[in-house]
Structures are given as structure tokens and as C-alpha cells.
Design a protein around this motif. Structure first.
Motif, PDB file in Angstrom:
ATOM      1  N   TRP A  45       1.204   9.612   4.603  1.00  0.00           N
ATOM      2  CA  TRP A  45       1.195   8.155   4.632  1.00  0.00           C
ATOM      3  C   TRP A  45      -0.069   7.624   3.974  1.00  0.00           C
ATOM      4  O   TRP A  45      -1.167   8.148   4.210  1.00  0.00           O
ATOM      5  CB  TRP A  45       1.262   7.661   6.079  1.00  0.00           C
ATOM      6  N   TYR A  46       0.127   6.588   3.173  1.00  0.00           N
ATOM      7  CA  TYR A  46      -0.950   5.868   2.538  1.00  0.00           C
ATOM      8  C   TYR A  46      -0.784   4.396   2.908  1.00  0.00           C
ATOM      9  O   TYR A  46       0.284   3.979   3.354  1.00  0.00           O
ATOM     10  CB  TYR A  46      -0.898   6.035   1.019  1.00  0.00           C
ATOM     11  N   ARG A  47      -1.839   3.635   2.720  1.00  0.00           N
ATOM     12  CA  ARG A  47      -1.714   2.204   2.991  1.00  0.00           C
ATOM     13  C   ARG A  47      -2.528   1.410   1.988  1.00  0.00           C
ATOM     14  O   ARG A  47      -3.493   1.904   1.414  1.00  0.00           O
ATOM     15  CB  ARG A  47      -2.170   1.869   4.416  1.00  0.00           C
ATOM     16  N   GLN A  48      -2.092   0.171   1.806  1.00  0.00           N
ATOM     17  CA  GLN A  48      -2.790  -0.725   0.889  1.00  0.00           C
ATOM     18  C   GLN A  48      -2.850  -2.110   1.503  1.00  0.00           C
ATOM     19  O   GLN A  48      -1.812  -2.742   1.750  1.00  0.00           O
ATOM     20  CB  GLN A  48      -2.091  -0.776  -0.470  1.00  0.00           C
ATOM     21  N   ALA A  49      -4.056  -2.555   1.756  1.00  0.00           N
ATOM     22  CA  ALA A  49      -4.280  -3.899   2.278  1.00  0.00           C
ATOM     23  C   ALA A  49      -4.480  -4.851   1.106  1.00  0.00           C
ATOM     24  O   ALA A  49      -4.852  -4.425   0.001  1.00  0.00           O
ATOM     25  CB  ALA A  49      -5.501  -3.902   3.185  1.00  0.00           C
ATOM     26  N   PRO A  50      -4.259  -6.132   1.307  1.00  0.00           N
ATOM     27  CA  PRO A  50      -4.427  -7.107   0.219  1.00  0.00           C
ATOM     28  C   PRO A  50      -5.827  -7.032  -0.382  1.00  0.00           C
ATOM     29  O   PRO A  50      -6.825  -7.035   0.344  1.00  0.00           O
ATOM     30  CB  PRO A  50      -4.187  -8.445   0.912  1.00  0.00           C
ATOM     31  N   GLY A  51      -5.875  -6.935  -1.695  1.00  0.00           N
ATOM     32  CA  GLY A  51      -7.145  -6.902  -2.391  1.00  0.00           C
ATOM     33  C   GLY A  51      -7.882  -5.581  -2.341  1.00  0.00           C
ATOM     34  O   GLY A  51      -9.009  -5.485  -2.811  1.00  0.00           O
ATOM     35  N   ALA A  65      -5.426   7.012   1.481  1.00  0.00           N
ATOM     36  CA  ALA A  65      -4.706   7.993   2.289  1.00  0.00           C
ATOM     37  C   ALA A  65      -4.988   7.749   3.763  1.00  0.00           C
ATOM     38  O   ALA A  65      -6.131   7.501   4.159  1.00  0.00           O
ATOM     39  CB  ALA A  65      -5.122   9.400   1.905  1.00  0.00           C
ATOM     40  N   VAL A  66      -3.950   7.809   4.560  1.00  0.00           N
ATOM     41  CA  VAL A  66      -4.080   7.631   6.004  1.00  0.00           C
ATOM     42  C   VAL A  66      -3.960   8.978   6.716  1.00  0.00           C
ATOM     43  O   VAL A  66      -4.827   9.359   7.492  1.00  0.00           O
ATOM     44  CB  VAL A  66      -3.010   6.663   6.536  1.00  0.00           C
ATOM     45  N   ALA A  67      -2.872   9.688   6.440  1.00  0.00           N
ATOM     46  CA  ALA A  67      -2.647  10.977   7.093  1.00  0.00           C
ATOM     47  C   ALA A  67      -1.660  11.778   6.267  1.00  0.00           C
ATOM     48  O   ALA A  67      -0.715  11.210   5.714  1.00  0.00           O
ATOM     49  CB  ALA A  67      -2.116  10.792   8.510  1.00  0.00           C
ATOM     50  N   THR A  68      -1.891  13.086   6.192  1.00  0.00           N
ATOM     51  CA  THR A  68      -0.977  13.963   5.479  1.00  0.00           C
ATOM     52  C   THR A  68      -0.696  15.199   6.317  1.00  0.00           C
ATOM     53  O   THR A  68      -1.490  15.569   7.198  1.00  0.00           O
ATOM     54  CB  THR A  68      -1.549  14.397   4.119  1.00  0.00           C
ATOM     55  N   ILE A  69       0.438  15.829   6.022  1.00  0.00           N
ATOM     56  CA  ILE A  69       0.812  17.049   6.724  1.00  0.00           C
ATOM     57  C   ILE A  69       1.506  17.980   5.735  1.00  0.00           C
ATOM     58  O   ILE A  69       2.385  17.563   4.980  1.00  0.00           O
ATOM     59  CB  ILE A  69       1.711  16.739   7.942  1.00  0.00           C
ATOM     60  N   THR A 121      -3.901  -3.565   9.345  1.00  0.00           N
ATOM     61  CA  THR A 121      -2.881  -4.352   8.652  1.00  0.00           C
ATOM     62  C   THR A 121      -2.820  -3.967   7.182  1.00  0.00           C
ATOM     63  O   THR A 121      -3.836  -3.990   6.477  1.00  0.00           O
ATOM     64  CB  THR A 121      -3.187  -5.850   8.788  1.00  0.00           C
ATOM     65  N   ALA A 122      -1.629  -3.609   6.722  1.00  0.00           N
ATOM     66  CA  ALA A 122      -1.449  -3.157   5.343  1.00  0.00           C
ATOM     67  C   ALA A 122       0.030  -2.851   5.120  1.00  0.00           C
ATOM     68  O   ALA A 122       0.821  -2.820   6.067  1.00  0.00           O
ATOM     69  CB  ALA A 122      -2.276  -1.897   5.069  1.00  0.00           C
ATOM     70  N   VAL A 123       0.352  -2.609   3.869  1.00  0.00           N
ATOM     71  CA  VAL A 123       1.650  -2.015   3.543  1.00  0.00           C
ATOM     72  C   VAL A 123       1.461  -0.507   3.581  1.00  0.00           C
ATOM     73  O   VAL A 123       0.559   0.031   2.929  1.00  0.00           O
ATOM     74  CB  VAL A 123       2.152  -2.471   2.167  1.00  0.00           C
ATOM     75  N   TYR A 124       2.295   0.153   4.352  1.00  0.00           N
ATOM     76  CA  TYR A 124       2.204   1.602   4.512  1.00  0.00           C
ATOM     77  C   TYR A 124       3.276   2.262   3.649  1.00  0.00           C
ATOM     78  O   TYR A 124       4.452   1.897   3.716  1.00  0.00           O
ATOM     79  CB  TYR A 124       2.382   1.987   5.970  1.00  0.00           C
ATOM     80  N   TYR A 125       2.844   3.251   2.863  1.00  0.00           N
ATOM     81  CA  TYR A 125       3.727   3.949   1.946  1.00  0.00           C
ATOM     82  C   TYR A 125       3.844   5.411   2.333  1.00  0.00           C
ATOM     83  O   TYR A 125       2.847   6.079   2.607  1.00  0.00           O
ATOM     84  CB  TYR A 125       3.189   3.876   0.519  1.00  0.00           C
ATOM     85  N   CYS A 126       5.055   5.890   2.308  1.00  0.00           N
ATOM     86  CA  CYS A 126       5.310   7.311   2.503  1.00  0.00           C
ATOM     87  C   CYS A 126       5.157   8.025   1.164  1.00  0.00           C
ATOM     88  O   CYS A 126       5.499   7.469   0.108  1.00  0.00           O
ATOM     89  CB  CYS A 126       6.723   7.496   3.043  1.00  0.00           C
ATOM     90  N   GLY A 128       7.662   5.999  -1.245  1.00  0.00           N
ATOM     91  CA  GLY A 128       8.620   5.096  -0.653  1.00  0.00           C
ATOM     92  C   GLY A 128       8.352   3.673  -1.100  1.00  0.00           C
ATOM     93  O   GLY A 128       7.395   3.401  -1.822  1.00  0.00           O
ATOM     94  N   GLN A 129       9.189   2.769  -0.630  1.00  0.00           N
ATOM     95  CA  GLN A 129       9.082   1.378  -1.056  1.00  0.00           C
ATOM     96  C   GLN A 129       8.004   0.622  -0.278  1.00  0.00           C
ATOM     97  O   GLN A 129       7.605  -0.471  -0.683  1.00  0.00           O
ATOM     98  CB  GLN A 129      10.438   0.662  -0.884  1.00  0.00           C
ATOM     99  N   GLY A 130       7.550   1.189   0.805  1.00  0.00           N
ATOM    100  CA  GLY A 130       6.507   0.551   1.614  1.00  0.00           C
ATOM    101  C   GLY A 130       7.084  -0.230   2.782  1.00  0.00           C
ATOM    102  O   GLY A 130       8.167  -0.797   2.697  1.00  0.00           O
ATOM    103  N   THR A 131       6.332  -0.233   3.865  1.00  0.00           N
ATOM    104  CA  THR A 131       6.718  -1.006   5.039  1.00  0.00           C
ATOM    105  C   THR A 131       5.484  -1.739   5.557  1.00  0.00           C
ATOM    106  O   THR A 131       4.398  -1.154   5.648  1.00  0.00           O
ATOM    107  CB  THR A 131       7.345  -0.104   6.124  1.00  0.00           C
ATOM    108  N   GLN A 132       5.661  -3.000   5.872  1.00  0.00           N
ATOM    109  CA  GLN A 132       4.530  -3.831   6.286  1.00  0.00           C
ATOM    110  C   GLN A 132       4.186  -3.595   7.748  1.00  0.00           C
ATOM    111  O   GLN A 132       5.064  -3.608   8.621  1.00  0.00           O
ATOM    112  CB  GLN A 132       4.850  -5.314   6.082  1.00  0.00           C
ATOM    113  N   VAL A 133       2.907  -3.393   7.997  1.00  0.00           N
ATOM    114  CA  VAL A 133       2.374  -3.323   9.362  1.00  0.00           C
ATOM    115  C   VAL A 133       1.339  -4.439   9.499  1.00  0.00           C
ATOM    116  O   VAL A 133       0.380  -4.500   8.723  1.00  0.00           O
ATOM    117  CB  VAL A 133       1.730  -1.959   9.656  1.00  0.00           C
TER     118      VAL A 133
END
Length: 115
Positions: A36-42, A47-51, A90-95, A106-111
Motif C-alpha cells: 500500500w502507498y498513499r498520496q496526500a494533496p500536494g 510507501a505505507v506498508a509492503t509484504i 488522510t490520503a488516497v491509498y493505492y494498492c 490500483g485505482q486508489g481509495t480515499q481515506v
């Protein structure tokens, strides 16, 4: 080709929990690492976590002790259990899935975590 379908994002109050899921559909490709990766505005994507396929995990310092990544290899699915959420999560989280030759997203999911 590998297609990744994410689910589980949403709005939660600070201190709450969410669980993200990512199912990978593949055709003859061996997936080595999922994560999982994430991208916050700006901000840049981080990388958040990998396995890995053998279960080795890696976490960003900012989420250690709060997030847990797990994987069901039989279902080609990776999960991210997020506890003690903070507004800065808070960010869009991508698989992400890595094969020996390519990376897939992935297309991303908002958290969104409210204070």
C-alpha cells in the motif's frame, strides 16, 4: 496483466479504524510483493506498508504500531488494517503489486480522518 481492485476506504474520526482490501486478478504472473502507498494533496506518493510472498513486511515509520499489512496468497488479496488513525493519515491509498517484470497499481481509495 494484473488488475487490482481496492475497497474499504471512507471517512472516520481520529482514533478510529479502517480496513482496506485489494484483490489482484492475474493471468499467469507470479506476484512477488504487494503493498500500500498513499498520496496526500500536494505531496508525493509514499510507501505505507509492503509484504512479500514469503510474508516479510515493511512499514513506514509513521504507521509502525498502528497499521498492519497482511496477505492471503491463495486469494491474491492484500489487506491493510489501520488503527488509531490520525488526520495526517488522510490520503488516497493505492494498492501495488510487483511481478518479476512489472509494477501494477490500483485505482486508489480515499481515506479521510477527521479531527
Amino acid at each position: 496483466q494484473v488488475q487490482l481492485v481496492e475497497s474499504g476506504g471512507g471517512l472516520v474520526q481520529a482514533g478510529g479504524s479502517l480496513r482496506l482490501s485489494c484483490a489482484a486478478s492475474r493471468s499467469g504472473f507470479s506476484i512477488r510483493t504487494m503493498g500500500w502507498y498513499r498520496q496526500a494533496p500536494g505531496k508525493q506518493r509514499e510507501a505505507v506498508a509492503t509484504i512479500t510472498s514469503d510474508g516479510s513486511t515493511n512499514y513506514a515509520d509513521s504507521v509502525k504500531g498502528r497499521f498492519t499489512v497482511s496477505r492471503d496468497s491463495a486469494k491474491n488479496t492484500v489487506y491493510l488494517q489501520m488503527n488509531s488513525l490520525k488526520p495526517e493519515d488522510t490520503a488516497v491509498y493505492y494498492c501495488n503489486a510487483l511481478t518479476w517484470t512489472s509494477a501494477y497499481w490500483g485505482q486508489g481509495t480515499q481515506v479521510t480522518v477527521s479531527s
